[in-house]
Design an enzyme around this catalytic site. Structure first.
Site, short mmCIF file in Angstrom:
data_model
loop_
_atom_site.label_atom_id
_atom_site.label_comp_id
_atom_site.label_asym_id
_atom_site.label_seq_id
_atom_site.Cartn_x
_atom_site.Cartn_y
_atom_site.Cartn_z
N GLU A 169 -2.56 -6.46 -0.26
CA GLU A 169 -2.72 -7.30 0.92
C GLU A 169 -3.16 -8.73 0.63
O GLU A 169 -2.75 -9.66 1.31
CB GLU A 169 -3.71 -6.64 1.90
N GLU A 189 -2.99 3.52 2.08
CA GLU A 189 -4.02 3.94 3.05
C GLU A 189 -3.63 5.27 3.71
O GLU A 189 -4.48 6.15 3.90
CB GLU A 189 -4.24 2.84 4.09
N ALA A 194 2.22 -1.78 5.90
CA ALA A 194 2.46 -2.18 7.29
C ALA A 194 3.74 -2.99 7.32
O ALA A 194 4.17 -3.54 6.32
CB ALA A 194 1.29 -3.02 7.78
N GLY A 219 -0.77 -0.37 3.55
CA GLY A 219 -0.90 0.73 4.50
C GLY A 219 -0.32 2.02 3.95
O GLY A 219 -0.74 3.12 4.35
N1 CAA Z 1 7.24 -5.04 5.84
C1 CAA Z 1 8.42 -5.53 6.26
N2 CAA Z 1 9.47 -5.75 5.45
C2 CAA Z 1 9.31 -5.47 4.16
C3 CAA Z 1 8.10 -4.96 3.65
C4 CAA Z 1 7.04 -4.72 4.55
N3 CAA Z 1 5.87 -4.21 4.15
N4 CAA Z 1 8.25 -4.79 2.31
C5 CAA Z 1 9.51 -5.16 2.01
N5 CAA Z 1 10.14 -5.57 3.12
C6 CAA Z 1 11.54 -6.03 3.24
C7 CAA Z 1 11.80 -7.31 2.46
O1 CAA Z 1 11.50 -8.44 3.23
C8 CAA Z 1 13.27 -7.18 2.15
O2 CAA Z 1 13.97 -7.55 3.32
P1 CAA Z 1 15.39 -8.30 3.21
O3 CAA Z 1 16.27 -7.37 2.44
O4 CAA Z 1 15.77 -8.50 4.63
O5 CAA Z 1 15.12 -9.58 2.47
C9 CAA Z 1 13.46 -5.67 1.96
O6 CAA Z 1 12.35 -5.05 2.60
C10 CAA Z 1 13.48 -5.22 0.51
O7 CAA Z 1 12.32 -5.77 -0.14
P2 CAA Z 1 12.41 -6.44 -1.58
O8 CAA Z 1 13.58 -7.34 -1.67
O9 CAA Z 1 11.08 -7.00 -1.87
O10 CAA Z 1 12.72 -5.14 -2.48
P3 CAA Z 1 12.14 -4.75 -3.90
O11 CAA Z 1 12.74 -3.44 -4.19
O12 CAA Z 1 12.30 -5.87 -4.85
O13 CAA Z 1 10.54 -4.56 -3.71
C11 CAA Z 1 8.54 -3.73 -2.69
C12 CAA Z 1 10.06 -3.53 -2.90
C13 CAA Z 1 7.79 -3.58 -4.01
C14 CAA Z 1 8.08 -2.67 -1.72
C15 CAA Z 1 8.28 -5.14 -2.15
O14 CAA Z 1 9.13 -5.37 -1.05
C16 CAA Z 1 6.87 -5.39 -1.67
O15 CAA Z 1 6.01 -5.67 -2.47
N6 CAA Z 1 6.65 -5.32 -0.34
C17 CAA Z 1 5.40 -5.70 0.26
C18 CAA Z 1 4.33 -4.70 0.02
C19 CAA Z 1 3.06 -5.11 0.72
O16 CAA Z 1 2.60 -6.23 0.59
N7 CAA Z 1 2.48 -4.17 1.48
C20 CAA Z 1 1.28 -4.43 2.20
C21 CAA Z 1 1.61 -4.78 3.59
S1 CAA Z 1 0.17 -5.26 4.51
C22 CAA Z 1 -0.58 -3.80 4.93
O17 CAA Z 1 -0.09 -2.76 4.64
C23 CAA Z 1 -1.86 -4.00 5.69
C24 CAA Z 1 -2.57 -2.78 6.04
O18 CAA Z 1 -3.64 -2.56 5.54
C25 CAA Z 1 -2.06 -1.84 7.03
#
Ligand code: CAA
Length: 705
Positions: A129, A109, A63, A106
């Site tokens: 999450e 999912e 998400a 997500g």
């Molecule tokens: N939503 C919004 N922005 C996100 C994002 C997300 N899910 N994941 C990453 N970003 C953004 C970061 O904030 C970053 O932004 P900036 O460049 O402006 O700082 C950019 O994307 C790049 O991210 P990283 O610097 O972290 O890049 P990376 O290559 O080192 O890592 C990644 C990539 C492994 C995907 C890491 O970003 C990550 O772990 N993201 C979060 C994943 C997560 O927690 N997902 C679950 C979300 S909650 C959900 O999905 C609930 C549900 O059940 C529906």
């Protein structure tokens, strides 16, 4: 704006591509786009199978986390992914999820709603999450146990760590790893399954049956241990347990209830703050956009003690050859034995192969001379905290290091400018303050001197990332961000025991607040002599007549340096297990009596407030002095360097959640009781409280400027 979701056709296979850089998050428009594309492909008579794939470097990272704040603020409706996923699952034509990079949250999912999943060899899938203080909210807790089994689903959802492609296939989460041409392989797979029945994950109930209650009990016990104080992992377990009791749709309702409970909690706000904070600290306002970090190909470290050895391991772990210099062969041998021992422990735990251990050891060159220092791109000094010694070393380094080498000091408190001034290149001097154990702790406090060049600052920040750390930039003052703030925190801990709190009660109260360890337990671990040395260096700066802690010095005078000498604040057995030490208690009482300190019952609440509010008040000063760029830099420093609970968001975020007027009022109370020299509220705190503002709001204002 480019299209978020594209539909193309490769013969009889429809390819739906999600294109929402940088990580294909499910921002508004993406789920709707996928839904519309799937419907269009289903309606197209030529299409026999459907592929969903991500553009760029990843599948879907989940998400859009930025949206959660808007949901909580009531600006957006609650999560609505679920119905779209049912539409995918109900497609009469098989939907193949082609996953490269990550399918997280997500993203997984969405993937599990498809009928088949193929993975690129380096792909990872996970439900992270809980690391945001929430749980999967689009049936992740209901579909994952159906594919992976309950035990693995519990682990993945409660701990949040992703798994690799091969494991995902072995567990039944995915069907195949595709080597070579990924899209080509996915299309071939899609054609092969085009005529087969499309299995719906939600109808696969075999793995949910006969799970003993003890499985959930164990998961809960582990979660309480590994994520002490957090609610989200327990909620994730509850949701998975519901999957074993209820039908799919009732299970989803239960998940939604738990998801919303979590999302609206301060734990989730804090963890989301930390997620973005970890990324924000890397952004340095004022640093020219075109500044290029210097490439670090070779490193050298002075000192093979606890810090020097740990720092050398960091370089070796990142594949950077490093020389470690000591003054004597014995000290060098001792240091190298500790390094090897640390690697051996990692190998024994299965975290490193023996081959990797040998590779890393081979990158570390121990020596007692300066041979090869002239080739190092960065030299890190990690000797005892003594200004005269550090200056002497920097004078020597200045003579032998190449002109464009960075000279870094690992000082934890001393003046970087004074050290830089003894060199002919103050622009190349910087502080890189590692935290003990340096091979484990994730914080790197980068301290800029007044002359440190933008390239050198950018290099130190980039180096942090390369070493797997979170680097925070600090300004130069005694103790920088972290240790400057920790001084009043420890001061209050010392005062509290002198006023009547037992060592055990003090440590326990802060542990229960969520700190990784109580302050006096930390000091016993680090060694009481460190604080003693710092206090001696700082003695000249003390204001006459202001109360100073008395017992800590007395313990040191008796050789009670903590764990290493078997006695400090507590007593330690041969396995370093702590127990209360009646001699310490007697010493505290007698010191307090001689100093006429009134002894009284002290509540846990007072212990926490005095220690934590001292931290916050100094944090506000650190901020107004420009030592920290933003409040979030302080929060990240404290979470990654000092064991502050991430689920409270760091000290400044915690202050926001308590309410700054309330924090200020309590500080005023302490001022009344203990005097303005110790408790004068920081002007910034007063200002924000008066204006009804927050530290987080202040950060936002700065960002917009
Ligand atoms: N939503 C919004 N922005 C996100 C994002 C997300 N899910 N994941 C990453 N970003 C953004 C970061 O904030 C970053 O932004 P900036 O460049 O402006 O700082 C950019 O994307 C790049 O991210 P990283 O610097 O972290 O890049 P990376 O290559 O080192 O890592 C990644 C990539 C492994 C995907 C890491 O970003 C990550 O772990 N993201 C979060 C994943 C997560 O927690 N997902 C679950 C979300 S909650 C959900 O999905 C609930 C549900 O059940 C529906």
């Amino acid at each position: 704006m480019a299209e978020l979701v594209r539909l193309a056709q490769l013969g009889d296979v429809a390819v739906i591509t999600i294109d929402n850089p940088p990580v294909n998050a499910l921002s508004p428009g993406v789920p709707e786009g996928i839904d519309a594309a799937v419907k269009q492909a289903v309606a197209d008579a030529q299409v026999r199978a459907i592929i969903i794939i991500g553009a760029g470097s990843t599948f879907i990272a989940g998400a859009d986390i930025r949206e959660f704040g808007k949901i909580v603020a009531g600006e957006r409706p609650k999560l609505t992914l679920l119905p779209y996923l049912l539409n995918i699952e109900d497609s009469p034509k098989p939907v193949v999820m082609a996953i490269h990079g990550q399918a997280l949250g997500g993203g997984l999912e969405v993937a599990m709603a498809g009928h088949y999943r193929v993975l690129a060899p380096k792909a990872q899938v996970g439900q992270p999450e809980v690391k945001l203080g929430i749980i999967p909210g689009a049936a992740g807790t209901q579909r994952l146990p159906r594919l992976a089994g309950v035990v693995k689903a519990l682990e993945m959802c409660a701990e949040g760590n992703p798994i690799r492609a091969q494991e995902a296939v072995e567990l039944g989460i995915a069907d195949k790893v595709i080597e070579g041409d990924f899209l080509g392989g996915a299309v071939e797979f899609a054609r092969a399954v085009a005529e087969k029945p499309a299995p719906k994950t939600r109808e696969r109930n075999e793995k949910l049956k006969g799970v003993p209650a003890a499985v959930f009990q164990t998961a809960r016990e582990q979660a309480r241990q590994k994520a002490r104080g957090m609610r989200a992992p327990l909620a994730a377990i509850e949701a998975i347990e519901a999957a074993t009791r209820l039908d799919f749709f009732a299970g989803c309702e239960e998940e939604a209830r738990l998801f919303n409970d979590c999302l609206f909690s301060s734990e989730a706000q804090a963890m989301i703050h930390v997620f973005f904070g970890e990324r924000a600290v890397g952004k340095i306002p004022g640093l020219p956009k075109d500044v290029k970090p210097i490439e670090i190909r070779r490193a050298a470290v002075i000192g093979a003690g606890t810090m020097g050895g740990g720092i050398a391991m960091n370089y070796a772990n990142a594949g950077i050859p490093v020389i470690v210099k000591e003054t004597t062969a014995e000290a060098l041998e001792r240091g190298m034995a500790i390094i090897r021992g640390n690697y051996a422990k990692s190998a024994a735990k299965g975290k490193l192969s023996q081959e990797a251990v040998e590779q890393r050891m081979a990158l570390i060159t121990p020596q007692v001379t300066y041979d090869g220092f002239e080739e190092a791109d960065i030299i890190t000094e990690a000797v005892f905290e003594n200004m005269a010694l550090k200056k002497r070393i920097f004078e020597e380094l200045d003579k032998m290091a190449k002109a464009d080498a960075i000279l870094a000091t690992n000082t934890s408190t001393l003046d970087i400018d004074e050290i830089a001034a003894v060199t002919s290149r103050p622009a190349m001097v910087i502080g890189t303050h590692f935290f003990s154990p340096a091979n484990v702790m994730r914080l790197l406090e980068v301290v800029r001197g007044k002359a440190s060049s933008p390239e050198v600052i950018a290099t130190a920040m980039a180096l942090g990332k390369k070493l797997g750390k979170v680097a925070v930039l600090a300004g130069n003052c005694h103790g920088f961000i972290g240790n400057r703030m920790v001084a009043p925190y420890f001061r209050e801990a010392y005062f509290l025991v002198e006023e009547g709190a037992s060592v055990e009660a003090l440590n326990q109260a802060l542990y229960d607040f969520g700190m990784a360890m109580g302050p006096l337990a930390v000091e016993d671990l680090a060694g009481l002599d460190i604080g003693w040395a710092i206090r001696k260096e700082r003695a000249a700066h003390l204001k006459p007549g202001v109360r100073v802690p008395l017992v800590a010095d007395k313990l040191c005078e008796q050789g009670r340096f903590g764990q290493k000498s078997g006695r400090g604040w507590s007593r330690y057995d041969e396995n370093r297990k702590a127990s209360a030490d009646p001699e310490t208690a007697a010493l505290i009482e007698s010191v307090a009596r001689s100093a006429r300190i009134e002894r009284r019952q002290i509540s846990n609440g007072e212990i926490v407030d005095r220690c934590i509010y001292a931290l916050i008040n100094e944090g506000a000063r650190v901020l107004e002095d420009g030592i920290a760029l933003r409040a979030v830099d302080i929060d990240i420093t404290y979470i990654y360097g000092y064991g502050f609970p991430a689920w409270r968001g760091g000290p400044m975020f915690f202050a926001d959640t308590v309410g700054l007027p309330k924090v200020l009022a309590r500080i005023e109370e302490f001022k009344e009781r203990h005097g303005a020299d110790l408790w004068e509220p920081a002007p910034l705190l007063k200002q924000l409280a008066a204006d009804g503002k927050t530290f987080k709001g202040l950060d936002k204002q700065k960002e917009q400027r």
